[in-house]
Write a protein that holds these residues in place. Structure first.
Motif, PDB file in Angstrom:
ATOM      1  N   SER A  73       0.828  -1.201   0.000  1.00  0.00           N
ATOM      2  CA  SER A  73       0.000   0.000   0.000  1.00  0.00           C
ATOM      3  C   SER A  73       0.864   1.253   0.000  1.00  0.00           C
ATOM      4  O   SER A  73       0.460   2.273  -0.526  1.00  0.00           O
ATOM      5  CB  SER A  73      -0.950   0.031   1.202  1.00  0.00           C
ATOM      6  OG  SER A  73      -0.230   0.201   2.394  1.00  0.00           O
ATOM      7  N   TYR A  74       2.054   1.138   0.565  1.00  0.00           N
ATOM      8  CA  TYR A  74       2.848   2.350   0.750  1.00  0.00           C
ATOM      9  C   TYR A  74       3.667   2.746  -0.473  1.00  0.00           C
ATOM     10  O   TYR A  74       4.001   3.896  -0.626  1.00  0.00           O
ATOM     11  CB  TYR A  74       3.804   2.158   1.926  1.00  0.00           C
ATOM     12  CG  TYR A  74       3.263   2.698   3.212  1.00  0.00           C
ATOM     13  CD1 TYR A  74       4.080   3.383   4.089  1.00  0.00           C
ATOM     14  CD2 TYR A  74       1.925   2.551   3.526  1.00  0.00           C
ATOM     15  CE1 TYR A  74       3.575   3.874   5.268  1.00  0.00           C
ATOM     16  CE2 TYR A  74       1.423   3.043   4.700  1.00  0.00           C
ATOM     17  CZ  TYR A  74       2.244   3.701   5.578  1.00  0.00           C
ATOM     18  OH  TYR A  74       1.763   4.201   6.736  1.00  0.00           O
ATOM     19  N   SER A 101       0.463   5.995   3.905  1.00  0.00           N
ATOM     20  CA  SER A 101      -0.294   5.001   3.150  1.00  0.00           C
ATOM     21  C   SER A 101      -1.041   5.670   2.008  1.00  0.00           C
ATOM     22  O   SER A 101      -1.628   6.735   2.167  1.00  0.00           O
ATOM     23  CB  SER A 101      -1.273   4.305   4.084  1.00  0.00           C
ATOM     24  OG  SER A 101      -1.969   3.321   3.396  1.00  0.00           O
ATOM     25  N   GLU A 129      -0.459  -8.745  11.416  1.00  0.00           N
ATOM     26  CA  GLU A 129       0.086  -7.555  10.757  1.00  0.00           C
ATOM     27  C   GLU A 129       1.209  -6.964  11.605  1.00  0.00           C
ATOM     28  O   GLU A 129       1.197  -7.071  12.834  1.00  0.00           O
ATOM     29  CB  GLU A 129      -1.028  -6.513  10.600  1.00  0.00           C
ATOM     30  CG  GLU A 129      -1.578  -6.382   9.193  1.00  0.00           C
ATOM     31  CD  GLU A 129      -0.645  -5.622   8.263  1.00  0.00           C
ATOM     32  OE1 GLU A 129       0.589  -5.834   8.307  1.00  0.00           O
ATOM     33  OE2 GLU A 129      -1.138  -4.801   7.488  1.00  0.00           O
ATOM     34  N   ASP A 130       2.150  -6.318  10.958  1.00  0.00           N
ATOM     35  CA  ASP A 130       3.207  -5.622  11.679  1.00  0.00           C
ATOM     36  C   ASP A 130       2.659  -4.390  12.391  1.00  0.00           C
ATOM     37  O   ASP A 130       2.843  -4.214  13.583  1.00  0.00           O
ATOM     38  CB  ASP A 130       4.349  -5.225  10.718  1.00  0.00           C
ATOM     39  CG  ASP A 130       3.856  -4.538   9.444  1.00  0.00           C
ATOM     40  OD1 ASP A 130       2.630  -4.349   9.274  1.00  0.00           O
ATOM     41  OD2 ASP A 130       4.696  -4.201   8.597  1.00  0.00           O
ATOM     42  N   ILE A 155      -0.587  -1.108  12.334  1.00  0.00           N
ATOM     43  CA  ILE A 155      -1.790  -0.503  11.753  1.00  0.00           C
ATOM     44  C   ILE A 155      -1.693   1.012  11.928  1.00  0.00           C
ATOM     45  O   ILE A 155      -1.336   1.508  13.000  1.00  0.00           O
ATOM     46  CB  ILE A 155      -3.084  -1.070  12.373  1.00  0.00           C
ATOM     47  CG1 ILE A 155      -4.320  -0.420  11.742  1.00  0.00           C
ATOM     48  CG2 ILE A 155      -3.101  -0.950  13.897  1.00  0.00           C
ATOM     49  CD1 ILE A 155      -5.637  -1.105  12.073  1.00  0.00           C
ATOM     50  N   ASP A 156      -1.998   1.729  10.850  1.00  0.00           N
ATOM     51  CA  ASP A 156      -1.954   3.190  10.877  1.00  0.00           C
ATOM     52  C   ASP A 156      -3.359   3.703  10.521  1.00  0.00           C
ATOM     53  O   ASP A 156      -4.206   3.814  11.391  1.00  0.00           O
ATOM     54  CB  ASP A 156      -0.872   3.682   9.911  1.00  0.00           C
ATOM     55  CG  ASP A 156      -0.645   5.176   9.979  1.00  0.00           C
ATOM     56  OD1 ASP A 156      -1.192   5.830  10.888  1.00  0.00           O
ATOM     57  OD2 ASP A 156       0.087   5.708   9.124  1.00  0.00           O
ATOM     58  N   ASN A 157      -3.623   3.989   9.255  1.00  0.00           N
ATOM     59  CA  ASN A 157      -4.971   4.465   8.936  1.00  0.00           C
ATOM     60  C   ASN A 157      -6.012   3.337   8.924  1.00  0.00           C
ATOM     61  O   ASN A 157      -7.202   3.593   8.978  1.00  0.00           O
ATOM     62  CB  ASN A 157      -4.989   5.275   7.627  1.00  0.00           C
ATOM     63  CG  ASN A 157      -4.582   4.462   6.421  1.00  0.00           C
ATOM     64  OD1 ASN A 157      -4.868   3.275   6.337  1.00  0.00           O
ATOM     65  ND2 ASN A 157      -3.916   5.095   5.476  1.00  0.00           N
ATOM     66  N   GLY A 158      -5.546   2.100   8.854  1.00  0.00           N
ATOM     67  CA  GLY A 158      -6.449   0.954   8.969  1.00  0.00           C
ATOM     68  C   GLY A 158      -6.942   0.389   7.643  1.00  0.00           C
ATOM     69  O   GLY A 158      -7.627  -0.628   7.609  1.00  0.00           O
ATOM     70  N   LEU A 159      -6.594   1.056   6.543  1.00  0.00           N
ATOM     71  CA  LEU A 159      -7.141   0.641   5.243  1.00  0.00           C
ATOM     72  C   LEU A 159      -6.637  -0.733   4.796  1.00  0.00           C
ATOM     73  O   LEU A 159      -7.361  -1.490   4.167  1.00  0.00           O
ATOM     74  CB  LEU A 159      -6.833   1.703   4.176  1.00  0.00           C
ATOM     75  CG  LEU A 159      -7.567   3.029   4.394  1.00  0.00           C
ATOM     76  CD1 LEU A 159      -7.027   4.106   3.456  1.00  0.00           C
ATOM     77  CD2 LEU A 159      -9.070   2.863   4.183  1.00  0.00           C
ATOM     78  N   THR A 160      -5.391  -1.053   5.146  1.00  0.00           N
ATOM     79  CA  THR A 160      -4.844  -2.358   4.754  1.00  0.00           C
ATOM     80  C   THR A 160      -5.622  -3.485   5.439  1.00  0.00           C
ATOM     81  O   THR A 160      -6.068  -4.430   4.784  1.00  0.00           O
ATOM     82  CB  THR A 160      -3.349  -2.448   5.119  1.00  0.00           C
ATOM     83  OG1 THR A 160      -2.666  -1.336   4.534  1.00  0.00           O
ATOM     84  CG2 THR A 160      -2.733  -3.737   4.606  1.00  0.00           C
ATOM     85  N   LYS A 196      -0.566   2.393  15.645  1.00  0.00           N
ATOM     86  CA  LYS A 196      -0.521   3.861  15.576  1.00  0.00           C
ATOM     87  C   LYS A 196      -1.972   4.324  15.508  1.00  0.00           C
ATOM     88  O   LYS A 196      -2.579   4.332  14.443  1.00  0.00           O
ATOM     89  CB  LYS A 196       0.228   4.310  14.307  1.00  0.00           C
ATOM     90  CG  LYS A 196       1.711   4.031  14.337  1.00  0.00           C
ATOM     91  CD  LYS A 196       2.491   4.962  13.412  1.00  0.00           C
ATOM     92  CE  LYS A 196       2.523   4.485  12.001  1.00  0.00           C
ATOM     93  NZ  LYS A 196       3.536   5.194  11.169  1.00  0.00           N
ATOM     94  N   GLU A 254       4.780   8.482  14.235  1.00  0.00           N
ATOM     95  CA  GLU A 254       6.018   8.732  13.483  1.00  0.00           C
ATOM     96  C   GLU A 254       6.161   7.616  12.477  1.00  0.00           C
ATOM     97  O   GLU A 254       5.617   6.534  12.671  1.00  0.00           O
ATOM     98  CB  GLU A 254       7.243   8.651  14.415  1.00  0.00           C
ATOM     99  CG  GLU A 254       7.217   9.542  15.625  1.00  0.00           C
ATOM    100  CD  GLU A 254       7.403  10.993  15.271  1.00  0.00           C
ATOM    101  OE1 GLU A 254       7.755  11.286  14.107  1.00  0.00           O
ATOM    102  OE2 GLU A 254       7.183  11.829  16.153  1.00  0.00           O
ATOM    103  N   VAL A 268       8.180   4.688  11.380  1.00  0.00           N
ATOM    104  CA  VAL A 268       9.127   3.852  12.120  1.00  0.00           C
ATOM    105  C   VAL A 268       9.644   2.710  11.235  1.00  0.00           C
ATOM    106  O   VAL A 268       8.993   2.335  10.255  1.00  0.00           O
ATOM    107  CB  VAL A 268       8.472   3.268  13.396  1.00  0.00           C
ATOM    108  CG1 VAL A 268       8.181   4.369  14.405  1.00  0.00           C
ATOM    109  CG2 VAL A 268       7.194   2.497  13.062  1.00  0.00           C
ATOM    110  N   LEU A 290       9.602  -3.727   9.496  1.00  0.00           N
ATOM    111  CA  LEU A 290       9.146  -2.497   8.842  1.00  0.00           C
ATOM    112  C   LEU A 290      10.307  -1.840   8.099  1.00  0.00           C
ATOM    113  O   LEU A 290      11.404  -1.718   8.633  1.00  0.00           O
ATOM    114  CB  LEU A 290       8.584  -1.526   9.884  1.00  0.00           C
ATOM    115  CG  LEU A 290       7.300  -2.014  10.542  1.00  0.00           C
ATOM    116  CD1 LEU A 290       7.094  -1.347  11.890  1.00  0.00           C
ATOM    117  CD2 LEU A 290       6.121  -1.728   9.628  1.00  0.00           C
TER     118      LEU A 290
END
Ligand code: IMP
Ligand code: MG
Length: 191
Positions: A80-81, A87, A110-111, A113-118, A142, A162, A164, A169
């Motif tokens: 995704s990135y 993302s 999963e390693d 989660i940020d925005n959650g879309l994945t 996150k 941040e 990371v 990752l």
């Protein structure tokens, strides 16, 4: 020169040491083992980022005394990135799981989660295949930029807002094999 020495100059600060990460994996393993006691379990790692999480977690579950009746490890691969540090929101399935998830107890691993879309994309994809149970496990959370409300069943460690690297990752494919979780120096993103 050791690889970790060449990484050292690029690191601004360590967020979690290898020992703290290992302890978090043990806690996740204990909870998953107890929730699936006596039942078969399919751990579905999300590559590339979750490569260490899923392998360490599978072995930590094996060390618990009263866990699942069997553990099968499988992978799928998403991107995704691209090479950005935010993302894109657009998730691509690069490689699907090889195991069928239908009727099985599945934990997506999963390693981070940020925005959650994945995770939203993966849960929708796998839900269609009618697993008996579908749970989500993330090592790092996150919570600051979540765009979708995703049920998280197992969360390891909270992560600052941040970008990371380390413990799976990457930044432009580098730093994955750094044993700690770290924040990079700003110059790394401009070089
Ligand atoms: P989300 O779709 O924003 O929740 O992001 C999920 C995916 O983006 C993760 O599986 C990671 O592969 C990647 N990602 C999110 N945050 C970071 C980060 O800080 N460093 C490296 N990769 C990240
Ligand atoms: Mg990932």
């Amino acid at each position: 020169m050791k690889v970790t020495e060449s990484y050292d100059g690029a690191i601004q600060r360590t967020i979690y040491t290898p020992q703290e990460i290992a302890a978090a994996i043990e806690r996740l393993a204990a909870r998953i083992a107890s929730d699936f006691r006596g039942q078969p379990l399919l751990l579905l790692g999300v590559l590339k980022g979750a490569l260490y999480v899923v392998s360490d977690l599978a072995r930590a579950i094996a060390r618990t005394s009263d866990g699942p009746s069997e553990v099968i490890v499988d992978y799928l691969c998403v991107s995704s990135y691209g090479n950005e540090t935010r993302s894109s929101g657009e998730v691509r399935l690069l490689k699907d799981a090889s195991e069928s998830v239908t009727g099985r107890n599945v934990v997506i691993v999963e390693d981070i989660i940020d925005n959650g879309l994945t995770l939203e994309y993966l849960r929708a994809l796998l839900d269609e295949r009618k697993p008996a149970v579908l749970r989500s496990c993330v090592l790092f959370d996150k919570p600051y930029r979540r765009r979708v409300d995703i049920p998280l069943d197992y969360v390891g460690l909270e992560c600052p807002d941040e970008f990371v690297v380390g413990y799976g990752l990457d930044y432009q494919e580098l730093f994955r094999n750094l044993p700690s979780l770290a924040q990079l120096q700003p110059w790394v993103f401009h070089s």
